[in-house]
Design a protein around this motif. Structure first.
Motif, PDB file in Angstrom:
ATOM      1  N   TYR A   1       7.855   1.787   5.447  1.00  0.00           N
ATOM      2  CA  TYR A   1       7.182   0.866   6.366  1.00  0.00           C
ATOM      3  C   TYR A   1       6.172   1.622   7.238  1.00  0.00           C
ATOM      4  CZ  TYR A   1       6.411  -1.936  10.541  1.00  0.00           C
ATOM      5  OH  TYR A   1       5.817  -2.594  11.589  1.00  0.00           O
ATOM      6  N   THR A   2       6.566   2.770   7.750  1.00  0.00           N
ATOM      7  CA  THR A   2       5.661   3.569   8.584  1.00  0.00           C
ATOM      8  C   THR A   2       4.429   3.996   7.794  1.00  0.00           C
ATOM      9  OG1 THR A   2       7.520   4.379   9.907  1.00  0.00           O
ATOM     10  CG2 THR A   2       5.489   5.660   9.996  1.00  0.00           C
ATOM     11  N   LYS A   3       4.633   4.414   6.549  1.00  0.00           N
ATOM     12  CA  LYS A   3       3.510   4.828   5.694  1.00  0.00           C
ATOM     13  C   LYS A   3       2.570   3.661   5.426  1.00  0.00           C
ATOM     14  CE  LYS A   3       3.789   5.069   1.234  1.00  0.00           C
ATOM     15  NZ  LYS A   3       4.172   5.405  -0.168  1.00  0.00           N
ATOM     16  N   GLU A   4       3.133   2.497   5.071  1.00  0.00           N
ATOM     17  CA  GLU A   4       2.301   1.333   4.781  1.00  0.00           C
ATOM     18  C   GLU A   4       1.561   0.856   6.032  1.00  0.00           C
ATOM     19  OE1 GLU A   4       1.548  -0.121   1.986  1.00  0.00           O
ATOM     20  OE2 GLU A   4       2.866   1.029   0.681  1.00  0.00           O
ATOM     21  N   SER A   5       2.190   0.996   7.207  1.00  0.00           N
ATOM     22  CA  SER A   5       1.518   0.618   8.452  1.00  0.00           C
ATOM     23  C   SER A   5       0.279   1.470   8.667  1.00  0.00           C
ATOM     24  CB  SER A   5       2.468   0.772   9.645  1.00  0.00           C
ATOM     25  OG  SER A   5       3.543  -0.133   9.560  1.00  0.00           O
ATOM     26  N   GLY A   6       0.405   2.762   8.392  1.00  0.00           N
ATOM     27  CA  GLY A   6      -0.742   3.664   8.518  1.00  0.00           C
ATOM     28  C   GLY A   6      -1.855   3.299   7.554  1.00  0.00           C
ATOM     29  N   ILE A   7      -1.491   2.954   6.330  1.00  0.00           N
ATOM     30  CA  ILE A   7      -2.487   2.557   5.332  1.00  0.00           C
ATOM     31  C   ILE A   7      -3.205   1.283   5.781  1.00  0.00           C
ATOM     32  CG2 ILE A   7      -2.796   1.696   2.977  1.00  0.00           C
ATOM     33  CD1 ILE A   7      -0.426   3.534   2.180  1.00  0.00           C
ATOM     34  N   SER A   8      -2.430   0.292   6.246  1.00  0.00           N
ATOM     35  CA  SER A   8      -3.025  -0.973   6.691  1.00  0.00           C
ATOM     36  C   SER A   8      -4.016  -0.753   7.821  1.00  0.00           C
ATOM     37  CB  SER A   8      -1.926  -1.938   7.159  1.00  0.00           C
ATOM     38  OG  SER A   8      -1.057  -2.256   6.101  1.00  0.00           O
ATOM     39  N   LEU A   9      -3.617   0.039   8.807  1.00  0.00           N
ATOM     40  CA  LEU A   9      -4.498   0.293   9.941  1.00  0.00           C
ATOM     41  C   LEU A   9      -5.755   1.034   9.492  1.00  0.00           C
ATOM     42  CD1 LEU A   9      -1.902   1.336  12.676  1.00  0.00           C
ATOM     43  CD2 LEU A   9      -3.259  -0.763  12.618  1.00  0.00           C
ATOM     44  N   GLY A  10      -5.576   1.992   8.588  1.00  0.00           N
ATOM     45  CA  GLY A  10      -6.719   2.768   8.103  1.00  0.00           C
ATOM     46  C   GLY A  10      -7.720   1.907   7.360  1.00  0.00           C
ATOM     47  N   VAL A  11      -7.221   1.003   6.519  1.00  0.00           N
ATOM     48  CA  VAL A  11      -8.104   0.140   5.748  1.00  0.00           C
ATOM     49  C   VAL A  11      -8.832  -0.844   6.668  1.00  0.00           C
ATOM     50  CG1 VAL A  11      -8.163  -1.690   4.018  1.00  0.00           C
ATOM     51  CG2 VAL A  11      -6.808   0.363   3.607  1.00  0.00           C
ATOM     52  N   MET A  12      -8.112  -1.420   7.627  1.00  0.00           N
ATOM     53  CA  MET A  12      -8.714  -2.433   8.506  1.00  0.00           C
ATOM     54  C   MET A  12      -9.802  -1.847   9.404  1.00  0.00           C
ATOM     55  SD  MET A  12      -5.529  -4.882   9.554  1.00  0.00           S
ATOM     56  CE  MET A  12      -4.483  -5.619   8.299  1.00  0.00           C
TER      57      MET A  12
ATOM     58  N   GLU B   1      17.811   1.506  24.690  1.00  0.00           N
ATOM     59  CA  GLU B   1      18.502   1.602  23.399  1.00  0.00           C
ATOM     60  C   GLU B   1      17.514   1.354  22.254  1.00  0.00           C
ATOM     61  OE1 GLU B   1      21.948  -0.957  23.354  1.00  0.00           O
ATOM     62  OE2 GLU B   1      22.382  -0.504  25.464  1.00  0.00           O
ATOM     63  N   GLN B   2      16.393   2.041  22.290  1.00  0.00           N
ATOM     64  CA  GLN B   2      15.316   1.810  21.329  1.00  0.00           C
ATOM     65  C   GLN B   2      15.807   1.916  19.887  1.00  0.00           C
ATOM     66  OE1 GLN B   2      11.743   4.023  22.116  1.00  0.00           O
ATOM     67  NE2 GLN B   2      11.003   3.842  20.020  1.00  0.00           N
ATOM     68  N   LEU B   3      15.409   0.933  19.072  1.00  0.00           N
ATOM     69  CA  LEU B   3      15.758   0.927  17.658  1.00  0.00           C
ATOM     70  C   LEU B   3      14.501   1.108  16.811  1.00  0.00           C
ATOM     71  CD1 LEU B   3      18.260  -2.082  17.445  1.00  0.00           C
ATOM     72  CD2 LEU B   3      18.819   0.319  17.106  1.00  0.00           C
ATOM     73  N   SER B   4      14.689   1.565  15.581  1.00  0.00           N
ATOM     74  CA  SER B   4      13.566   1.689  14.652  1.00  0.00           C
ATOM     75  C   SER B   4      13.043   0.293  14.322  1.00  0.00           C
ATOM     76  CB  SER B   4      14.006   2.424  13.383  1.00  0.00           C
ATOM     77  OG  SER B   4      15.122   1.790  12.798  1.00  0.00           O
ATOM     78  N   PRO B   5      11.762   0.188  13.913  1.00  0.00           N
ATOM     79  CA  PRO B   5      11.101  -1.128  13.833  1.00  0.00           C
ATOM     80  C   PRO B   5      11.733  -2.127  12.890  1.00  0.00           C
ATOM     81  CG  PRO B   5       9.699   0.625  12.925  1.00  0.00           C
ATOM     82  CD  PRO B   5      10.814   1.287  13.658  1.00  0.00           C
ATOM     83  N   LEU B   6      12.037  -1.736  11.650  1.00  0.00           N
ATOM     84  CA  LEU B   6      12.572  -2.702  10.697  1.00  0.00           C
ATOM     85  C   LEU B   6      13.963  -3.166  11.098  1.00  0.00           C
ATOM     86  CD1 LEU B   6      11.529  -1.442   7.142  1.00  0.00           C
ATOM     87  CD2 LEU B   6      10.506  -3.245   8.525  1.00  0.00           C
ATOM     88  N   ILE B   7      14.796  -2.243  11.555  1.00  0.00           N
ATOM     89  CA  ILE B   7      16.155  -2.604  11.955  1.00  0.00           C
ATOM     90  C   ILE B   7      16.117  -3.563  13.142  1.00  0.00           C
ATOM     91  CG2 ILE B   7      18.252  -1.689  13.044  1.00  0.00           C
ATOM     92  CD1 ILE B   7      18.006   0.718  11.144  1.00  0.00           C
ATOM     93  N   ARG B   8      15.286  -3.253  14.147  1.00  0.00           N
ATOM     94  CA  ARG B   8      15.221  -4.118  15.333  1.00  0.00           C
ATOM     95  C   ARG B   8      14.690  -5.506  14.968  1.00  0.00           C
ATOM     96  NH1 ARG B   8      10.912  -4.651  19.545  1.00  0.00           N
ATOM     97  NH2 ARG B   8      11.887  -5.710  21.314  1.00  0.00           N
TER      98      ARG B   8
ATOM     99  N   TYR C   1      17.282  -6.428   2.477  1.00  0.00           N
ATOM    100  CA  TYR C   1      16.396  -7.508   2.007  1.00  0.00           C
ATOM    101  C   TYR C   1      15.202  -7.652   2.940  1.00  0.00           C
ATOM    102  CZ  TYR C   1      14.489 -12.202   2.143  1.00  0.00           C
ATOM    103  OH  TYR C   1      13.606 -13.249   2.207  1.00  0.00           O
ATOM    104  N   PHE C   2      15.459  -7.692   4.225  1.00  0.00           N
ATOM    105  CA  PHE C   2      14.407  -7.915   5.205  1.00  0.00           C
ATOM    106  C   PHE C   2      13.376  -6.786   5.164  1.00  0.00           C
ATOM    107  CE2 PHE C   2      12.618  -7.308   9.433  1.00  0.00           C
ATOM    108  CZ  PHE C   2      12.131  -8.570   9.707  1.00  0.00           C
ATOM    109  N   GLY C   3      13.838  -5.540   5.107  1.00  0.00           N
ATOM    110  CA  GLY C   3      12.925  -4.403   5.058  1.00  0.00           C
ATOM    111  C   GLY C   3      12.033  -4.443   3.838  1.00  0.00           C
ATOM    112  N   LYS C   4      12.615  -4.746   2.680  1.00  0.00           N
ATOM    113  CA  LYS C   4      11.820  -4.846   1.447  1.00  0.00           C
ATOM    114  C   LYS C   4      10.784  -5.968   1.565  1.00  0.00           C
ATOM    115  CE  LYS C   4      12.756  -3.023  -2.147  1.00  0.00           C
ATOM    116  NZ  LYS C   4      12.232  -1.814  -2.811  1.00  0.00           N
ATOM    117  N   THR C   5      11.165  -7.057   2.207  1.00  0.00           N
ATOM    118  CA  THR C   5      10.255  -8.192   2.354  1.00  0.00           C
ATOM    119  C   THR C   5       9.084  -7.839   3.264  1.00  0.00           C
ATOM    120  OG1 THR C   5      12.081  -9.749   2.015  1.00  0.00           O
ATOM    121  CG2 THR C   5      10.091 -10.613   3.060  1.00  0.00           C
TER     122      THR C   5
END
Length: 392
Positions: free
Chosen positions: A30-41, A191-198, A270-274
């Motif tokens: 997810y972190t990698k894809e977020s970087g790609i999305s931001l870079g492309v946009m 109690e910060q959580l990682s993005p997909l889990i939160r 399931y949610f993370g993959k989605t």
């Protein structure tokens, strides 16, 4: 002794447990894809960025409603969203319906106030906006009826019960607890959580409480967007509801499988993959917006007003194209012209190689030829594309 059938009735509610080790690879992707999305946009023009934002927000508003079996008017919704964001006067036309105006207001608030703490007032305001104009339910407030809130299917006289939510008298306490959890697990929280889990927990936690008479699914998906945006530090533009809608049955199946206990690794996986699939769909949409801009640069001057109107309507369907293919009948309906004029216009578009033609007679279909305008690298190869754009 009352049976403890549902997750909220268990002794460990709402202390959700999950296998971090199994989920961590998804967080990394997810972190990698977020970087790609931001870079492309970043390489889109301001005009194209605005168009992409309206396109994604409009699609998400449409699809989050379709998941619940409600179908909005695309043109009215797009006009509402453009009005809320103060862009694209050319989009504005016709009468805006209350339901489309309401969800546009909710999406605007979600987009612009993503970083503000969550409150009961925020959620009730979203609900009030979502059901703008409705008088048949309790708008902008949590459930008050003593009747059981059931999720059912099947015959009215013999329904299948999929879930029973907490009773109304428990809602305020449950929601105060949920809101406290949401805010303290945010970036910078205690109690910060990682993005997909939160985001995944937020969705399941909220929809389990089911605090409103209606609209809980739509608001839970909005909370998912808010959680992901807070982690990203900017409004996320991800095609989440569109991706869920494509496999709606899987979504409801996994939710039902998860409503008996609070070990939620299957749901979070399931949610993370989605979410990751939704990110990839967004990157494809970026490519589509770029191709659209290049198309009009090349062919805009060659289209007569009728042809331009038809082409713009085809583009509204997005990367998946016109459902069932685009026919002469579609052309006549869209541009309000005669059969003879439609035949002449379509033949002209084929001769100019703007349209490709398949089939014969009533089975004839037309398709925009966008291949020359897509990036030379495969749109599925987003990582390579980011490298290519960075070098330019």
């Amino acid at each position: 002794m009352k049976l403890k059938n549902w997750n909220w009735q268990q002794d460990d509610w709402p202390d959700f447990s999950f296998d971090n080790e199994r989920l961590w690879p998804l967080e990394n992707e997810y972190t990698k894809e977020s970087g790609i999305s931001l870079g492309v946009m970043r390489h889109l023009s301001q005009k194209n960025q605005s168009e992409l934002r309206i396109e994604i927000i409009c699609n998400e508003a449409l699809k989050t409603s379709e998941i619940e079996g409600e179908y909005l008017d695309r043109d009215s919704l797009q006009s509402s969203i453009c009005k809320e964001f103060g862009v694209g006067e050319n989009y504005l036309h016709g009468t805006i319906k209350p339901e489309e105006a309401g969800i546009a207001m909710m999406m605007k608030d979600l987009y612009t106030n993503f970083n503000s703490p969550l409150t009961n007032e925020t959620l009730c305001a979203w609900h009030d906006m979502l059901f703008n104009g409705r008088t048949d339910l309790e708008r902008g407030q949590y459930r008050t009826s003593n009747d059981e809130m059931r999720v059912v299917s099947g015959r009215i006289d013999k329904p299948k019960i999929h879930f029973i939510a907490p009773p109304a008298f428990k809602i305020q306490k449950e929601m105060d607890q949920f809101i406290s959890w949401f805010n303290r697990t945010a970036p910078g929280g205690k109690e910060q959580l990682s993005p997909l889990i939160r985001a995944g927990i937020a969705h399941l936690y909220f929809v389990t409480i089911h605090p409103f008479e209606d609209g809980n699914g739509r608001i839970s998906r909005a909370l998912t967007e808010k959680a992901l945006s807070q982690n990203l530090g900017k409004p996320t533009l991800v095609a989440l509801s569109s991706t869920i809608s494509d496999k709606k049955k899987d979504y409801y199946t996994i939710l039902e499988l998860q409503n008996k206990n609070n070990q939620i690794t299957p749901w979070l996986f399931y949610f993370g993959k989605t979410v990751i699939e939704a990110q990839k769909q967004t990157i494809k949409l970026v490519d589509f917006v770029i191709a659209k801009a290049k198309f009009f640069d090349a062919y805009g001057a060659l289209l007569n007003p009728r042809q331009k109107k038809a082409v713009l309507r085809i583009f509204k369907e997005g990367p998946k194209g016109f459902s069932g293919g685009f026919s002469a009948k579609n052309y006549i309906s869209i541009v309000k012209t005669t059969s003879a004029t439609a035949t002449r216009d379509l033949k002209d578009l084929v001769n100019k190689e703007i349209f490709s033609k398949t089939g014969k007679l009533k089975s004839t279909r037309y398709e925009l030829d966008l291949k020359p305008f897509y990036p030379t690298i495969s749109i599925d190869s987003a990582e390579k594309k980011q490298t290519n754009l960075t070098k330019k």
